[in-house]
Design an enzyme around this catalytic site. Structure first.
Site, PDB file in Angstrom:
ATOM      1  N   GLY A  39      -5.307   6.600  93.248  1.00 45.35           N
ATOM      2  CA  GLY A  39      -5.783   5.640  92.264  1.00 45.35           C
ATOM      3  C   GLY A  39      -4.797   5.177  91.222  1.00 45.35           C
ATOM      4  O   GLY A  39      -3.701   4.684  91.522  1.00 45.35           O
ATOM      5  N   THR A  41      -3.000   6.820  89.109  1.00 44.36           N
ATOM      6  CA  THR A  41      -1.718   7.525  89.054  1.00 44.36           C
ATOM      7  C   THR A  41      -0.725   6.893  90.020  1.00 44.36           C
ATOM      8  O   THR A  41       0.438   6.628  89.669  1.00 44.36           O
ATOM      9  CB  THR A  41      -1.903   9.016  89.389  1.00 44.36           C
ATOM     10  OG1 THR A  41      -2.863   9.586  88.509  1.00 44.36           O
ATOM     11  CG2 THR A  41      -0.591   9.763  89.270  1.00 44.36           C
ATOM     12  N   ARG A  68     -15.456   9.279  93.311  1.00 46.81           N
ATOM     13  CA  ARG A  68     -15.941  10.664  93.219  1.00 46.81           C
ATOM     14  C   ARG A  68     -15.402  11.516  94.366  1.00 46.81           C
ATOM     15  O   ARG A  68     -15.270  12.722  94.227  1.00 46.81           O
ATOM     16  CB  ARG A  68     -17.473  10.690  93.232  1.00 46.81           C
ATOM     17  CG  ARG A  68     -18.124  10.267  91.920  1.00 46.81           C
ATOM     18  CD  ARG A  68     -19.620  10.527  91.955  1.00 46.81           C
ATOM     19  NE  ARG A  68     -20.240  10.320  90.662  1.00 46.81           N
ATOM     20  CZ  ARG A  68     -21.400  10.857  90.299  1.00 46.81           C
ATOM     21  NH1 ARG A  68     -22.046  11.638  91.163  1.00 46.81           N
ATOM     22  NH2 ARG A  68     -21.913  10.626  89.125  1.00 46.81           N
ATOM     23  N   LYS A 141      -4.690  29.806  93.120  1.00 39.12           N
ATOM     24  CA  LYS A 141      -4.921  30.977  93.963  1.00 39.12           C
ATOM     25  C   LYS A 141      -3.715  31.235  94.864  1.00 39.12           C
ATOM     26  O   LYS A 141      -3.308  32.394  95.069  1.00 39.12           O
ATOM     27  CB  LYS A 141      -6.174  30.783  94.815  1.00 39.12           C
ATOM     28  CG  LYS A 141      -6.405  31.928  95.804  1.00 39.12           C
ATOM     29  CD  LYS A 141      -7.688  31.772  96.589  1.00 39.12           C
ATOM     30  CE  LYS A 141      -7.860  32.933  97.572  1.00 39.12           C
ATOM     31  NZ  LYS A 141      -9.153  32.904  98.273  1.00 39.12           N
ATOM     32  N   HIS A 286      -9.028  39.708  50.904  1.00 34.78           N
ATOM     33  CA  HIS A 286      -9.718  40.462  51.963  1.00 34.78           C
ATOM     34  C   HIS A 286     -11.069  39.845  52.312  1.00 34.78           C
ATOM     35  O   HIS A 286     -12.093  40.527  52.392  1.00 34.78           O
ATOM     36  CB  HIS A 286      -9.867  41.923  51.567  1.00 34.78           C
ATOM     37  CG  HIS A 286      -8.557  42.628  51.397  1.00 34.78           C
ATOM     38  ND1 HIS A 286      -7.585  42.646  52.372  1.00 34.78           N
ATOM     39  CD2 HIS A 286      -8.041  43.315  50.347  1.00 34.78           C
ATOM     40  CE1 HIS A 286      -6.539  43.331  51.937  1.00 34.78           C
ATOM     41  NE2 HIS A 286      -6.781  43.733  50.712  1.00 34.78           N
ATOM     42  N   GLU A 338      -0.228  34.391  48.576  1.00 32.80           N
ATOM     43  CA  GLU A 338       0.097  34.372  50.001  1.00 32.80           C
ATOM     44  C   GLU A 338      -0.005  32.974  50.593  1.00 32.80           C
ATOM     45  O   GLU A 338       0.902  32.497  51.272  1.00 32.80           O
ATOM     46  CB  GLU A 338      -0.844  35.315  50.770  1.00 32.80           C
ATOM     47  CG  GLU A 338      -0.589  36.786  50.540  1.00 32.80           C
ATOM     48  CD  GLU A 338       0.458  37.343  51.492  1.00 32.80           C
ATOM     49  OE1 GLU A 338       1.106  36.553  52.193  1.00 32.80           O
ATOM     50  OE2 GLU A 338       0.615  38.566  51.513  1.00 32.80           O
ATOM     51  N   ASN A 428     -23.812  43.801  50.542  1.00 28.82           N
ATOM     52  CA  ASN A 428     -24.703  43.200  49.565  1.00 28.82           C
ATOM     53  C   ASN A 428     -23.888  42.435  48.523  1.00 28.82           C
ATOM     54  O   ASN A 428     -22.914  42.959  48.014  1.00 28.82           O
ATOM     55  CB  ASN A 428     -25.533  44.274  48.866  1.00 28.82           C
ATOM     56  CG  ASN A 428     -26.601  44.863  49.761  1.00 28.82           C
ATOM     57  OD1 ASN A 428     -27.356  44.115  50.372  1.00 28.82           O
ATOM     58  ND2 ASN A 428     -26.685  46.177  49.826  1.00 28.82           N
TER      59      ASN A 428
END
Length: 534
Positions: A39, A41, A68, A141, A286, A338, A428
Site C-alpha cells: 500500500g 509504504t 484488512r 518468535k 517523602h 531537590e 491518618n
C-alpha cells in the site's frame, strides 16, 4: 538459534509511521536487499526512487476488504517463521515457492492516537491492526533468524549494526529487537482492551492489561539495592512524566514519586473556587506535603509554605501553580531543594536556578486537571489493586453545618483550603490551616488523635523557631481526611486552639463528636466524602 550474524537479503516493510523510512530503505537498497512492501509504504518508497516488490505479487492474492487482508498469508508468515537451520523448514519453503524474509519493519496503525483525539467507536475499531501484530509476533518468535523493527527510533541502531556486521545482524541485536517487539504488541493490545473496557463502561473487566514505555532507567529504586525504571503510560496528563527537565541531575525514583505528589496537589489550586488565578505553593517531603500556602505572589506563597515546617522543607520538592518569576526563584534557592516543578519560568527565574546546577527544574506548560478520570494501580502479593484515581472535587453545596455555631467566612475559606490539602496527605491525615496556609500537618499515623497531636506540635515548634508569641494553631481550622471515631482527636485540636473543623462525618459516634465541638465552641462542617490516602 543461529549463533552467528545473519545476513539481511530480503526485507518486508509496512509502516504507518513513515519517519526515517526513506533513509532506511535507501541503506537496504545500497546493500542489494530486496524490499517487499504494501500500500502506502510501497508508494512512498517508489516515490523516493527505490525498487519495491508488492506483497500481493509474493502471495498471489490481491489486497482486499479495504486493506484488512494483505499480509495474512502462508507465503508471508512462512517466510518469517521458517527456521533456517531446520532442513524440513527449508524444504517446505522451496516446495511451496516461499521466499525467506530476514528483516521485518512494521509499526502499527495509530490506534492510541486515534483514541486520544476522541474519535468515535467505529473509527477506533478500524484502527485496530491485525496483520501488523501477527507479523511482528512471527518475526519476534523466530528472532534466531529474523530481525524485527517496530519503532523508527531503532532504525539508527539497526543501520549501525549492519554497517559493523557487513550487512548482517548479531543474535544479541535480534534478541533485543524481539524484546522490544513483544513489548510493543503487548502495549498495543493493552491499549485496545483498556479502551474497549472504557467504551463499554466495564470498570472491572475479567482480564486487565497495563503497559508503559520506558522513559528512563533509574540508578536504583527507593533504596540502592532495588533496581528501578520509569515508564510513561502514553497519556498527555501534565506532570512529571510529560515535563521538560531544564536543568539538574537525573531524577531518582524518590524524586519522581515526590514530585508527582507535589504537582498533583498544587494543580488543585487552579480549579478550586476562590483560588482561580491565585498563587499557590506546595513543598513535599517523602510524598507528604510539609507546607502548603496561597499568596498574592509566588514568592509570598513559597515563604508562607516554607514557614509551616522549615526543617522538613530542606531537601524537599517545590511545586507552584504559576510560571516562576525571579523573586520566587531567589527565595526557593535560599535553601537546598531537590526538585522544582512549575507550569513555566521567566528569564529571571531561569538565570537564578542556573546558579544551582544540581537543582532539578521541571516545566510542564500546564497544570493537571484534578477532576480528570484515570486509574491508580498498586501491586500486592499475587495481584494488582486497581481503582479510579481520587478525582473528587468538593461540592460546597453538599457541606453541612452540624454544630450550633456556623463557621465565619474566613474560617470557611480556610476549611476549604485545609480540606484540599488533607486529600493529599497520607492517612491518618490532620491539617491545621490559617489564612490560606498550613501551620501544622500530621501524616501517616495509626491513630487519628496522634496525627492531631503531631500537627499541633509542628505548629508549636515553628512558633518557637519563628519567634512568635503563640502557636499559629491558635485560631486555625482543622481538616481530617476521615471521620473522628471518638471525640478525643477533636478535643485535642480544640486544646491546641483550633476554632473550626471539617471532616466527612459518618461515625457511629458522630453525635458525641458534635457535642464535644459545641462544648468547645467550635464550628464543624461535614463533607460526606472521605479521602483516605495510603
Amino acid at each position: 538459534m543461529t549463533a552467528h550474524p545473519t545476513p539481511i537479503r530480503r526485507a518486508l516493510i509496512s509502516v504507518s509511521d513513515k519517519t526515517g523510512l526513506d533513509a532506511l530503505a535507501a541503506a537496504l537498497a545500497a546493500r542489494g536487499v530486496e524490499v517487499l512492501s504494501t500500500g502506502g509504504t510501497a508508494a512512498q518508497l517508489r516515490k523516493a526512487g527505490l525498487s519495491v516488490r508488492d506483497v500481493a505479487e509474493v502471495t498471489g492474492s490481491p489486497e482486499m476488504l479495504d486493506g484488512r487482508v494483505k499480509t495474512l498469508h502462508p507465503r508471508i508468515h512462512g517466510g518469517l517463521l521458517a527456521r533456517r537451520a531446520d532442513p524440513a523448514h527449508v524444504a517446505a519453503l522451496r516446495d511451496h515457492g516461499i521466499p525467506e524474509i530476514d528483516l521485518l519493519v512494521v509499526n502499527l496503525y495509530p490506534f492510541e492516537a486515534t483514541v486520544a483525539r476522541g474519535a468515535g467507536y467505529d473509527d477506533c475499531v478500524e484502527m485496530i491492526d491485525i496483520g501488523g501484530p501477527a507479523m511482528i509476533r512471527a518475526a519476534a518468535k523466530n528472532h534466531g533468524d529474523v530481525t524485527v523493527l517496530t519503532d523508527p527510533a531503532d532504525y539508527p541502531a539497526f543501520l549501525e549494526e549492519i554497517e559493523h556486521q557487513g550487512g548482517a545482524t548479531t543474535p544479541a541485536f535480534r534478541r533485543a529487537m524481539a524484546l522490544a517487539a513483544f513489548g510493543r504488541t503487548a502495549a498495543y493490545d493493552a491499549a485496545v482492551s483498556t479502551w474497549l473496557a472504557s467504551a463499554l463502561e466495564q470498570p472491572a473487566p475479567p482480564t486487565r492489561a497495563f503497559a508503559g514505555r520506558l522513559a528512563q532507567p533509574l540508578r536504583y529504586g527507593e533504596n540502592p539495592h532495588q533496581r528501578a525504571a520509569f515508564y510513561t503510560d502514553g497519556s498527555d496528563r501534565p506532570g512529571v512524566a510529560t515535563a521538560r527537565q531544564v536543568q539538574g541531575k537525573e531524577l531518582s525514583y524518590n524524586n519522581i514519586n515526590d514530585t508527582d505528589a507535589a504537582f498533583e496537589l498544587v494543580s488543585e489550586f487552579a480549579h478550586r473556587a476562590g483560588h482561580a488565578g491565585g498563587a499557590a505553593c506546595v513543598i513535599v517531603k517523602h510524598a507528604n506535603p510539609c507546607g502548603v500556602a496561597t499568596g498574592d505572589t509566588l514568592r509570598d506563597a513559597y515563604v508562607r509554605a516554607f514557614d509551616c515546617d522549615r526543617t522538613s522543607a530542606y531537601g524537599g520538592i517545590v511545586a507552584v501553580n504559576q510560571p516562576l518569576d525571579g523573586p520566587a526563584a531567589e527565595a526557593i534557592c535560599e535553601i537546598f531543594t531537590e526538585v522544582v516543578i512549575a507550569p513555566g519560568a521567566d528569564a529571571a527565574a531561569l538565570k537564578c536556578f542556573a546558579a544551582k546546577p544540581n537543582l532539578r527544574l521541571l516545566l510542564t506548560d500546564a497544570l493537571a486537571d484534578p477532576a480528570a478520570p484515570g486509574l491508580s494501580l498498586r501491586q500486592v502479593a499475587g495481584g494488582l489493586l486497581v481503582q479510579d484515581r481520587d478525582a473528587d472535587l468538593l461540592d460546597e453545596g453538599a457541606l453541612r453545618v452540624v454544630t450550633k455555631r456556623s463557621p465565619t467566612p474566613a474560617e470557611r475559606a480556610d476549611l476549604l483550603f485545609a480540606w484540599t490539602v488533607a486529600k493529599h496527605v497520607k492517612s491518618n491525615a490532620i491539617v491545621y490551616a490559617r489564612g490560606g496556609a498550613t501551620v501544622g500537618i500530621g501524616a501517616g499515623q495509626m491513630s487519628r488523635v496522634d496525627s492531631t497531636r503531631i500537627a499541633a506540635r509542628k505548629a508549636a515548634d515553628m512558633a518557637e523557631a519563628l519567634g512568635l508569641d503563640a502557636s499559629p494553631a491558635k485560631g486555625a481550622v482543622v481538616a481530617s481526611d476521615a471521620f473522628f471515631p471518638f471525640p478525643d482527636g477533636l478535643i485535642t485540636a480544640a486544646e491546641a486552639g483550633a476554632t473550626a473543623v471539617i471532616q466527612p462525618g459518618g461515625s457511629l459516634r458522630d453525635q458525641a463528636v458534635i457535642d464535644a465541638a459545641d462544648a468547645a465552641g467550635l464550628a464543624m462542617l461535614f463533607t460526606g466524602r472521605r479521602h483516605f490516602r495510603h
